[in-house]
Design a protein around this motif. Structure first.
Motif, mmCIF file in Angstrom:
data_model
loop_
_atom_site.group_PDB
_atom_site.id
_atom_site.type_symbol
_atom_site.label_atom_id
_atom_site.label_comp_id
_atom_site.label_asym_id
_atom_site.label_seq_id
_atom_site.Cartn_x
_atom_site.Cartn_y
_atom_site.Cartn_z
ATOM 1 N N TYR A 69 0.817 -1.204 0.000
ATOM 2 C CA TYR A 69 0.000 0.000 0.000
ATOM 3 C C TYR A 69 0.856 1.261 0.000
ATOM 4 O O TYR A 69 1.963 1.279 0.519
ATOM 5 N N HIS A 70 0.306 2.334 -0.578
ATOM 6 C CA HIS A 70 0.911 3.665 -0.492
ATOM 7 C C HIS A 70 0.757 4.156 0.947
ATOM 8 O O HIS A 70 -0.047 3.618 1.720
ATOM 9 N N ASP A 71 1.490 5.199 1.300
ATOM 10 C CA ASP A 71 1.398 5.773 2.647
ATOM 11 C C ASP A 71 -0.009 6.246 2.993
ATOM 12 O O ASP A 71 -0.381 6.285 4.160
ATOM 13 N N ASN A 72 -0.815 6.588 1.964
ATOM 14 C CA ASN A 72 -2.182 7.054 2.216
ATOM 15 C C ASN A 72 -3.177 5.897 2.359
ATOM 16 O O ASN A 72 -4.370 6.111 2.478
ATOM 17 N N ARG A 76 -0.975 -0.062 -3.660
ATOM 18 C CA ARG A 76 0.143 0.346 -4.519
ATOM 19 C C ARG A 76 0.546 -0.776 -5.472
ATOM 20 O O ARG A 76 0.840 -0.541 -6.629
ATOM 21 N N ASP A 93 -1.384 3.848 -8.937
ATOM 22 C CA ASP A 93 -0.941 5.141 -8.432
ATOM 23 C C ASP A 93 -1.588 5.384 -7.065
ATOM 24 O O ASP A 93 -2.384 4.580 -6.599
ATOM 25 N N ASN A 94 -1.265 6.508 -6.438
ATOM 26 C CA ASN A 94 -1.770 6.742 -5.078
ATOM 27 C C ASN A 94 -3.239 7.150 -5.027
ATOM 28 O O ASN A 94 -3.762 7.451 -3.966
#
Length: 110
Positions: A69-72, A76, A93-94
């Motif tokens: 996963y992305h930080d948000n 990902r 993308d995020n």
């Protein structure tokens, strides 16, 4: 991909949906697995995020998903392995938009 070691393992009857990550449904207690031929073995991070699962059919892993996963918190990367097929990698993308689909061995596709 994230290692399954030191993650919480839970079991489910199945999954639903077509959007990744899949939604796992109908939890099964570990002691209830001896009565099942098919089940989902899922791995969760310490924060409770689904990091991957294996679909087990008659003792063999038929399908595996691993997620990053992305930080948000948005997906990902997904690595998907199906029995007798080449592994696939999907990159997002995020905002959860697909960016790339490729075979793990580097075979490009879309």
């Amino acid at each position: 991909m994230t290692s399954d070691v030191n993650q919480e393992c839970r079991f489910f009857v199945s999954y639903s949906g077509v959007k990744l990550p899949f939604n796992l449904v109908n939890p099964i207690p570990a002691e209830g697995l001896s009565h099942r031929n098919t089940f989902i073995r899922a791995y969760f991070s310490k924060a409770g995020t689904l990091s991957g699962f294996d679909k087990v059919v008659y003792g063999e892993v038929e399908l595996s998903h691993r997620y990053e996963y992305h930080d948000n918190g948005v997906l990902r990367r997904a690595e998907i392995v199906m029995l007798d097929e080449e592994p696939a990698e999907l990159i997002f993308d995020n905002a959860a938009g697909p960016m790339k689909v490729a075979g793990i061995a580097g075979q490009e596709g879309s």
